[in-house]
Design a protein around this motif. Structure first.
Motif, PDB file in Angstrom:
ATOM      1  N   LYS A  27     -30.513   6.102  15.520  1.00 31.69           N
ATOM      2  CA  LYS A  27     -30.955   7.472  15.756  1.00 31.69           C
ATOM      3  C   LYS A  27     -31.781   8.009  14.584  1.00 31.69           C
ATOM      4  CE  LYS A  27     -28.765   7.833  19.712  1.00 31.69           C
ATOM      5  NZ  LYS A  27     -29.500   7.923  20.997  1.00 31.69           N
ATOM      6  N   GLN A  28     -31.157   8.092  13.413  1.00 34.48           N
ATOM      7  CA  GLN A  28     -31.845   8.667  12.253  1.00 34.48           C
ATOM      8  C   GLN A  28     -32.655   7.629  11.472  1.00 34.48           C
ATOM      9  OE1 GLN A  28     -29.497  11.553   9.938  1.00 34.48           O
ATOM     10  NE2 GLN A  28     -27.851  11.290  11.446  1.00 34.48           N
ATOM     11  N   LEU A  29     -32.403   6.348  11.732  1.00 34.40           N
ATOM     12  CA  LEU A  29     -33.181   5.257  11.119  1.00 34.40           C
ATOM     13  C   LEU A  29     -33.168   5.339   9.590  1.00 34.40           C
ATOM     14  CD1 LEU A  29     -36.229   5.233  13.580  1.00 34.40           C
ATOM     15  CD2 LEU A  29     -34.128   3.883  13.716  1.00 34.40           C
ATOM     16  N   ASN A 255     -41.400   3.441  10.406  1.00 32.43           N
ATOM     17  CA  ASN A 255     -41.696   4.856  10.662  1.00 32.43           C
ATOM     18  C   ASN A 255     -42.180   5.109  12.093  1.00 32.43           C
ATOM     19  OD1 ASN A 255     -41.018   5.882   8.074  1.00 32.43           O
ATOM     20  ND2 ASN A 255     -43.000   5.200   7.264  1.00 32.43           N
ATOM     21  N   GLU A 256     -41.466   4.506  13.049  1.00 29.85           N
ATOM     22  CA  GLU A 256     -41.743   4.765  14.456  1.00 29.85           C
ATOM     23  C   GLU A 256     -40.432   5.111  15.157  1.00 29.85           C
ATOM     24  OE1 GLU A 256     -45.468   1.588  14.934  1.00 29.85           O
ATOM     25  OE2 GLU A 256     -43.588   1.256  15.998  1.00 29.85           O
ATOM     26  N   SER A 257     -40.471   6.108  16.025  1.00 25.74           N
ATOM     27  CA  SER A 257     -39.278   6.453  16.788  1.00 25.74           C
ATOM     28  C   SER A 257     -38.975   5.340  17.784  1.00 25.74           C
ATOM     29  CB  SER A 257     -39.458   7.778  17.520  1.00 25.74           C
ATOM     30  OG  SER A 257     -40.547   7.700  18.431  1.00 25.74           O
ATOM     31  N   ILE A 258     -37.699   5.160  18.095  1.00 32.20           N
ATOM     32  CA  ILE A 258     -37.304   4.080  18.994  1.00 32.20           C
ATOM     33  C   ILE A 258     -36.339   4.606  20.054  1.00 32.20           C
ATOM     34  CG2 ILE A 258     -37.583   2.293  17.233  1.00 32.20           C
ATOM     35  CD1 ILE A 258     -34.484   2.250  17.012  1.00 32.20           C
ATOM     36  N   VAL A 259     -36.212   3.807  21.122  1.00 31.59           N
ATOM     37  CA  VAL A 259     -35.165   3.983  22.129  1.00 31.59           C
ATOM     38  C   VAL A 259     -34.450   2.646  22.226  1.00 31.59           C
ATOM     39  CG1 VAL A 259     -34.625   4.536  24.520  1.00 31.59           C
ATOM     40  CG2 VAL A 259     -36.539   5.673  23.380  1.00 31.59           C
ATOM     41  N   GLN A 260     -33.115   2.688  22.123  1.00 31.46           N
ATOM     42  CA  GLN A 260     -32.331   1.457  22.145  1.00 31.46           C
ATOM     43  C   GLN A 260     -31.342   1.493  23.279  1.00 31.46           C
ATOM     44  OE1 GLN A 260     -28.804   1.545  20.742  1.00 31.46           O
ATOM     45  NE2 GLN A 260     -28.401  -0.595  21.243  1.00 31.46           N
ATOM     46  N   GLN A 269     -38.403   5.402  26.722  1.00 33.98           N
ATOM     47  CA  GLN A 269     -37.441   5.092  27.778  1.00 33.98           C
ATOM     48  C   GLN A 269     -38.107   4.288  28.892  1.00 33.98           C
ATOM     49  OE1 GLN A 269     -34.081   5.711  27.729  1.00 33.98           O
ATOM     50  NE2 GLN A 269     -34.117   4.341  29.503  1.00 33.98           N
ATOM     51  N   ALA A 270     -39.374   4.562  29.155  1.00 33.81           N
ATOM     52  CA  ALA A 270     -40.087   3.805  30.191  1.00 33.81           C
ATOM     53  C   ALA A 270     -40.155   2.326  29.828  1.00 33.81           C
ATOM     54  CB  ALA A 270     -41.490   4.371  30.389  1.00 33.81           C
ATOM     55  N   GLU A 271     -40.338   2.029  28.556  1.00 32.68           N
ATOM     56  CA  GLU A 271     -40.388   0.626  28.121  1.00 32.68           C
ATOM     57  C   GLU A 271     -39.013  -0.033  28.228  1.00 32.68           C
ATOM     58  OE1 GLU A 271     -44.057   0.910  24.884  1.00 32.68           O
ATOM     59  OE2 GLU A 271     -41.985   1.274  24.226  1.00 32.68           O
ATOM     60  N   ILE A 272     -37.958   0.735  27.968  1.00 36.71           N
ATOM     61  CA  ILE A 272     -36.605   0.208  28.159  1.00 36.71           C
ATOM     62  C   ILE A 272     -36.372  -0.109  29.637  1.00 36.71           C
ATOM     63  CG2 ILE A 272     -34.155   0.840  28.155  1.00 36.71           C
ATOM     64  CD1 ILE A 272     -35.061   0.125  25.401  1.00 36.71           C
ATOM     65  N   ASP A 273     -36.757   0.817  30.507  1.00 32.91           N
ATOM     66  CA  ASP A 273     -36.586   0.602  31.942  1.00 32.91           C
ATOM     67  C   ASP A 273     -37.347  -0.643  32.395  1.00 32.91           C
ATOM     68  OD1 ASP A 273     -35.105   2.923  31.921  1.00 32.91           O
ATOM     69  OD2 ASP A 273     -36.729   4.183  32.699  1.00 32.91           O
ATOM     70  N   GLN A 274     -38.534  -0.851  31.852  1.00 34.34           N
ATOM     71  CA  GLN A 274     -39.325  -2.029  32.207  1.00 34.34           C
ATOM     72  C   GLN A 274     -38.649  -3.303  31.711  1.00 34.34           C
ATOM     73  OE1 GLN A 274     -42.368  -1.979  34.082  1.00 34.34           O
ATOM     74  NE2 GLN A 274     -41.709  -4.125  34.226  1.00 34.34           N
ATOM     75  N   ALA A 275     -38.073  -3.251  30.512  1.00 34.19           N
ATOM     76  CA  ALA A 275     -37.363  -4.419  29.983  1.00 34.19           C
ATOM     77  C   ALA A 275     -36.207  -4.810  30.892  1.00 34.19           C
ATOM     78  CB  ALA A 275     -36.862  -4.129  28.572  1.00 34.19           C
ATOM     79  N   VAL A 276     -35.459  -3.818  31.372  1.00 32.10           N
ATOM     80  CA  VAL A 276     -34.337  -4.098  32.275  1.00 32.10           C
ATOM     81  C   VAL A 276     -34.841  -4.738  33.558  1.00 32.10           C
ATOM     82  CG1 VAL A 276     -32.511  -3.049  33.656  1.00 32.10           C
ATOM     83  CG2 VAL A 276     -32.900  -2.271  31.303  1.00 32.10           C
TER      84      VAL A 276
END
Length: 288
Positions: A27-29, A255-260, A269-276
């Motif tokens: 979250k805070q990286l 220094n990039e925000s992420i979704v895990q 989140q769209a990239e996470i959905d695509q990975a699934v």
């Protein structure tokens, strides 16, 4: 050394019931480029016998280091390797890896190892995966005259103001990541200059270290604690009468925000959905 923050590893379970201790921050990286440090340490095979059956990754780098015992690694790229004590393994998973890590049948004396995750820059998250290990070439080490031994696991390292004295087999981790294992004999000490990095963390897996915190107060840390250091200060590691063992994790923030989500680390989140979806459709491949 000057400690800016301190974190304690928490008990967790992963794979097929493997007991681990984990420090993570998705979250805070605060450890950027590092995301997670998992430690497995047990002489009871029931804590790890289930291993890590086949599972996917995308958008993250995994770095495995074994100090005792071992795992057999298999992946969809055709790699089959026994990772034993002293070995390291690096996977820059990119657009996708499926792999398994199962305890070696001939490793009878318990298991002690680490898996460390690093974020990948957005521009690299969908490139072809990369696999490397040190099984055919021992990691280089430096022994100083003060009871300190440094094993270079990734990147270039040196004691006493010489950062490039030895270079590990594995380089080019995301965020210029560099990882070393430092063992200190009773009352041993060593100085490491890491001012070329912006992020420096120390994970203590054995013994105790004393240090000065951000307020100038003297404190101590024990096994299972992660210290975030001021990279501009010389890192002077001093053990007490029982000695100490620690991992140094150095690098530069992405220094990039992420979704895990589980084994996937992307930027949206769209990239996470695509990975699934890609994994469910078999696009990651499978272990033969």
């Amino acid at each position: 050394m000057k400690v800016l923050q301190r974190f304690s590893a928490l008990p967790a379970m992963d794979g097929d019931g493997v007991n681990i201790n984990r420090v993570s921050d998705f979250k805070q990286l605060r450890f950027d480029p590092y995301l997670m440090i998992d430690e497995i340490k047990s002489d009871d095979e029931q804590d790890f016998i289930g291993g890590f059956p086949p599972h996917p990754h995308r958008g993250v780098e995994t770095f495995t280091y074994i100090r005792k015992g071992g795992f057999e690694h298999r992946d969809q790229m055709g790699n089959v390797k026994a990772i034993r004590a002293g070995d390291v393994q690096w996977m820059s998973t990119g657009r996708g890896v499926v792999h398994s890590e199962m305890p070696l049948a001939d490793a009878k004396e318990g298991l002690h190892g680490f898996q460390i995750w690093l974020n990948m820059p957005a521009k690299d998250k969908m490139r072809a995966p990369i696999y490397q290990d040190s099984c055919d070439k021992a990691n280089p080490k430096i022994v100083n005259e003060h009871g300190a031994t440094l094993h270079a696991l990734a990147g270039s390292w040196g004691f006493n103001h010489n950062p490039d004295e030895i270079t590990a087999t594995i380089e080019k981790l995301a965020g210029n990541g560099a990882i070393a294992d430092v063992s200190l004999a009773p009352d041993g000490h060593g100085i490491v200059n890491l001012e070329r990095f912006h992020t420096v963390c120390v994970y203590l897996y054995q013994g105790e270290l004393h240090y000065v915190d951000a307020q100038g107060l003297r404190e101590s840390a024990g096994a299972g604690q992660l210290l975030v250091l001021d990279a501009l200060e010389l890192c002077h590691f001093q053990a007490e009468s029982n000695g100490a063992g620690l991992l140094i994790l150095a690098g530069n923030p992405i220094n990039e925000s992420i979704v895990q989500m589980g084994p996937f680390v992307m930027n949206t989140q769209a990239e996470i959905d695509q990975a699934v979806r890609d994994y469910q459709q078999g696009l990651f491949g499978q272990i033969e």
